[in-house]
Design an enzyme around this catalytic site. Sequence first.
Site, short mmCIF file in Angstrom:
data_model
loop_
_atom_site.label_atom_id
_atom_site.label_comp_id
_atom_site.label_asym_id
_atom_site.label_seq_id
_atom_site.Cartn_x
_atom_site.Cartn_y
_atom_site.Cartn_z
N GLY A 12 0.43 -0.98 -0.08
CA GLY A 12 0.09 0.48 0.06
C GLY A 12 0.96 1.05 0.20
O GLY A 12 0.19 2.09 0.76
N ASN A 14 1.36 3.19 -2.78
CA ASN A 14 0.98 4.02 -3.52
C ASN A 14 -0.46 4.71 -2.37
O ASN A 14 -0.58 6.03 -3.05
CB ASN A 14 0.54 3.20 -4.65
CG ASN A 14 2.01 3.51 -5.49
OD1 ASN A 14 2.03 4.46 -6.55
ND2 ASN A 14 2.43 1.74 -6.11
N ARG A 91 -5.36 -8.59 -9.23
CA ARG A 91 -6.51 -9.03 -9.95
C ARG A 91 -7.10 -9.33 -11.03
O ARG A 91 -7.57 -8.05 -11.64
CB ARG A 91 -7.93 -9.45 -8.99
CG ARG A 91 -7.66 -10.35 -7.82
CD ARG A 91 -9.70 -10.19 -7.19
NE ARG A 91 -10.78 -11.02 -7.74
CZ ARG A 91 -10.90 -12.04 -8.25
NH1 ARG A 91 -10.54 -12.78 -7.00
NH2 ARG A 91 -12.08 -12.34 -8.61
N ASN A 107 -4.63 2.41 -13.35
CA ASN A 107 -4.25 1.84 -12.59
C ASN A 107 -2.40 2.16 -12.94
O ASN A 107 -2.23 3.09 -13.69
CB ASN A 107 -4.02 0.30 -13.22
CG ASN A 107 -3.48 -0.42 -12.78
OD1 ASN A 107 -3.03 -0.45 -11.67
ND2 ASN A 107 -2.72 -1.37 -13.50
N HIS A 109 1.27 0.96 -12.59
CA HIS A 109 2.44 -0.26 -13.58
C HIS A 109 4.17 0.31 -13.81
O HIS A 109 3.43 1.37 -14.25
CB HIS A 109 1.66 -0.97 -14.79
CG HIS A 109 2.55 -1.84 -15.74
ND1 HIS A 109 1.65 -3.31 -14.45
CD2 HIS A 109 3.03 -1.42 -16.46
CE1 HIS A 109 2.96 -3.89 -16.01
NE2 HIS A 109 3.67 -3.72 -16.80
N ASP A 141 -8.96 -0.96 -19.37
CA ASP A 141 -10.03 -1.42 -20.40
C ASP A 141 -9.75 -3.50 -19.58
O ASP A 141 -9.13 -4.15 -18.68
CB ASP A 141 -8.74 -1.05 -21.79
CG ASP A 141 -7.97 -1.70 -22.22
OD1 ASP A 141 -7.62 -2.58 -21.17
OD2 ASP A 141 -8.05 -1.28 -23.50
N ASP A 145 -3.37 -4.06 -18.58
CA ASP A 145 -2.28 -3.01 -18.74
C ASP A 145 -2.20 -2.48 -20.10
O ASP A 145 -1.28 -1.77 -20.28
CB ASP A 145 -0.87 -3.18 -17.75
CG ASP A 145 -0.66 -3.90 -16.62
OD1 ASP A 145 -1.36 -3.58 -16.16
OD2 ASP A 145 -0.04 -5.37 -16.67
#
Length: 215
Positions: A12, A14, A91, A107, A109, A141, A145
């Site tokens: 955690g 971020n 997930r 997200n 990455h 989407d 990624d």
Amino acid sequence: MMRLGVLASGGGSNLQAILDACARGTMPARVAVLIGNVPGAGALEKAARAGVPCVVLPHQSAPSREAYDQLVVAELRKHRVELVCFAGFMRLISPVLLGAFQNKILNIHPALLPAFPGLHAVRQAIAAGVRVAGCTVHLVDEGTDSGPIVLQAVVPVLDGDSEDSLAARVLVQEHLLYPRAIGLFAEGRVRLEGRHVRIDTANDAARSLVSPGVA
Ligand code: GRF
């Protein structure tokens, strides 16, 4: 105040960067709920410490990916979430979640997408011998990624870098980049044109946020 729903599986860091940015008042947003899928994960503790409601939904909570995502959507709706932020959420998601928050799921990455999607992105970058690595905030989407790119930050790869040393340097940039990207959404300055994310840089301060160094 834009209401954020953060989904996390790990330590955690971020999430903490997002919480700190909200607390500093640098963006008009607040974390309305933290949803975790791993009991005992550091992210849950960090959210609890910040007084953010936490929901733990272990993988086994539902018989299928779709049923699981229905539980997630129900929690997000209950907390009136407007923007969903994956922060190390390990997930794959189904159209149930994607459809409920269309173009409203972010997200982060640890690679310069579209290079090195998927697991072990930093390891992939080291193995490929690239000179620059970095991180990407993108819209989620149906692919892995693969969604439209919002912001990216570049990190040099140094001779002798290990996966750990490079990942640590990338993580420093993640913590700056993710709150910055979320802030753009919270301020209503992001628009999607096909695969292109357009950012309103009407004033100079905003422009330097998007492309540091550009006057
Ligand atoms: C980060 O490297 C992020 O890019 C990736 O998962 C990691 C999460 O780290 N998606 P943390 O849990 O935020 O510390």
